[in-house]
Design an enzyme around this catalytic site. Structure first.
Site, PDB file in Angstrom:
ATOM      1  CG  ASP A  61      -6.721  -3.660  -5.788  1.00  0.00           C
ATOM      2  OD1 ASP A  61      -6.141  -3.821  -4.706  1.00  0.00           O
ATOM      3  OD2 ASP A  61      -7.006  -2.531  -6.245  1.00  0.00           O
ATOM      4  CD  GLN A  69       1.839  -1.979  -3.851  1.00  0.00           C
ATOM      5  OE1 GLN A  69       2.992  -2.311  -3.634  1.00  0.00           O
ATOM      6  NE2 GLN A  69       0.993  -1.749  -2.858  1.00  0.00           N
ATOM      7  CB  THR A 104       3.582   1.564  -6.382  1.00  0.00           C
ATOM      8  OG1 THR A 104       3.706   1.961  -5.013  1.00  0.00           O
ATOM      9  CG2 THR A 104       4.260   0.215  -6.597  1.00  0.00           C
ATOM     10  CE  LYS A 128      -1.257  -8.118  -4.699  1.00  0.00           C
ATOM     11  NZ  LYS A 128      -2.279  -7.362  -5.424  1.00  0.00           N
ATOM     12  N   GLY A 152      -3.903  -3.275   0.075  1.00  0.00           N
ATOM     13  CA  GLY A 152      -5.117  -3.655   0.796  1.00  0.00           C
ATOM     14  C   GLY A 152      -5.440  -5.073   0.363  1.00  0.00           C
ATOM     15  CG  HIS A 153      -2.856  -7.778   0.225  1.00  0.00           C
ATOM     16  ND1 HIS A 153      -1.593  -8.310   0.288  1.00  0.00           N
ATOM     17  CD2 HIS A 153      -2.828  -6.851  -0.769  1.00  0.00           C
ATOM     18  CE1 HIS A 153      -0.832  -7.711  -0.615  1.00  0.00           C
ATOM     19  NE2 HIS A 153      -1.545  -6.824  -1.258  1.00  0.00           N
TER      20      HIS A 153
END
Ligand code: GDP
Ligand code: IMO
Ligand code: MG
Length: 423
Positions: free
Chosen positions: A12, A223, A238, A15, A39-40
């Site tokens: 987060d 990530q 992750t 990116k 989630g970008h």
């Protein structure tokens, strides 16, 4: 020529915004790892797009996007994104290519991810519940289903039965969950299997041929470095390699083709889910950061934990990724803070630790040694020229450069495409 964009913290970092901005100058944007846990966010003309699987360059009409073999693909999530884009007038056909050898996330991966985390008790990771770890586990257990298997009727059914053999035993005997029928999954995924065929190619050949023709590729990391399965705060990580090293295995391109590695760093630090976070701020200052920075997960909506910039971590990220330059994001969020701290080292007992450490006992219990800088009050959101930034803002930026040993080449001062300062 390949340029890599990698997160230097716990994800987060912004990116999505950076990729959208840099996409202008390349031909192809390719995701190399992770899945719909990402989630970008990209904001264009006040419209917000959140990408989970589709590369963040898709809004540029003349660019090609690739989902590489290192990504795990949930077809439901993928087609939700494709639909959303279509509704907003963005056609993805002929612009999106998906690797034949990427692995598919199916319902049992998502169920298992969620029940496993519940059963971990104190060892709960706080995963996104998107079936990421469980899809990669099947890949390494050699019972995964690749895109190329998924689109073939016979192969899909055969592999589905093998995978469900073990899963259903676990569901029934251990987790007390309902068992799944291969026939039902087969039927439920008919639409996705038919539709995905339009996008499937051998992306490693496609990308290497593009490179031979002189095309420019932007590799989009999901990530961040400290969620990396090998180098992150294990086990609170992750299940893939977000670091730059993941690009070669996740896209099928040689390390010799990587020309530039760009690290994205948030001007402070956030983390979602469990795990150690030395510079976390647990009082009202942390809450202030969360509110001003809208620090709520783009995938799960969970509040993000907030803290000061940790230079020890970002320095380590620069080393293992081989970062050439940094892009600093969300600097506007720090406006109005009287004092701003930067973590410069850790202290455990009498021991001073200047480097990131894998010893989780020490990392979870260390104190942080901070440098404190004066804040600024001026609004910086629309500044275009570095020299126009307040004196204290420049001091903060230059302090981060000094501590990480890397040049900050761009500074993001808002979520929109235009809010960026080039140096
Ligand atoms: P990613 O996962 O690294 O792509 O980052 P996310 O999209 O999950 O989270 C970054 C959030 O910050 C998103 O809501 C962005 O729209 C927003 N954002 C990105 N850059 C900036 C910035 O410079 N300032 C502010 N205020 N918000 C930003
Ligand atoms: P982007 O690409 C922030 C975190 C989860 C959890 C841990 C493991 O938007 O930066 P997983 O579902 O991957 O098995 O969860 O990793 N996590 C992220 N945190 N940004 C992300 O992606 C993340 N993807 C996973 O919160 O702690
Ligand atoms: Mg995100």
């Amino acid at each position: 020529m390949v340029t890599v964009v990698v997160g230097t913290q716990w994800g987060d970092e912004g990116k999505g915004k950076v990729i959208d901005y840099l996409a202008e100058k390349v031909d192809i944007i390719a995701r190399y790892q992770g899945g719909a846990n990402a989630g970008h966010t990209v904001v264009v003309k006040d419209k917000k797009y959140i990408f989970h699987l589709i590369p963040s360059g898709i809004l540029h009409p003349d660019k090609i996007c690739v989902i590489g073999n290192g990504v795990v693909i949930d077809p439901i999530s993928l087609f939700e994104e494709i639909e959303f884009l279509k509704k907003n007038g963005i056609e993805v056909e002929k612009k999106l290519f998906i690797a034949e050898n990427a692995h598919i996330t199916l319902p049992y991966h998502k169920i298992l991810d969620q029940v496993e985390d519940k059963f971990r008790g104190k060892g709960k990771l706080g995963t996104t519940g998107r079936g990421i770890g469980t899809t990669y586990t099947d890949k390494y257990s050699r019972i995964g289903i690749r895109v190329i298997d998924f689109i073939d009727d016979d192969v899909f059914m055969e592999k589905l039965k093998i995978a469900l053999e073990v899963k259903n035993y676990l569901f029934k005997e251990y987790y007390k969950e309902e068992i799944l029928s291969p026939e039902k999954i087969f039927k439920d995924y008919e639409f996705y299997r038919r539709e995905i065929k339009k996008f499937v190619v051998n992306t490693s050949i496609y990308l290497n041929e593009a490179l031979d023709k002189g095309k420019k590729i932007l590799a989009e990391g999901a990530q961040g470095t400290f969620l990396d399965i090998d180098f992150g705060t294990y086990p609170f990580v992750t299940a893939s390699n977000p670091i730059a090293g993941g690009v070669c295995t996740g896209l099928g391109i040689s390390p010799k083709k990587i020309e530039k590695i760009i690290g994205v760093a948030k001007a402070y630090t956030t983390r979602v889910g469990m795990g150690p976070f030395p510079t976390e701020i647990k009082d009202e200052i942390g809450e202030k950061l969360r509110q001003i920075g809208s620090e709520f997960g783009a995938t799960t909506g969970r509040p993000r934990r907030c803290g000061w910039f940790d230079a020890v971590l970002v320095k380590y990220a620069c080393i293992i990724n081989g970062i050439d330059e940094l892009i600093l994001t969300k600097l506007d969020v720090l406006t109005g803070f009287e004092k701003i701290k930067i973590g410069v080292a850790y202290k455990y007992g009498n021991e001073i630790l200047n480097n990131y450490i894998f010893d989780s006992k020490k990392f979870s219990n260390c104190e942080v040694i901070y440098e404190e800088l004066d804040g600024w009050k001026e609004n910086i959101e629309n500044i275009k020229d570095y020299k126009d930034l307040p004196k204290n803002t420049k001091k903060y930026i230059e302090k981060i450069e000094e501590l990480t040993g890397k040049k900050i080449t761009k500074i993001s001062t808002g979520s929109s495409r235009e809010q960026i300062i080039e140096r």
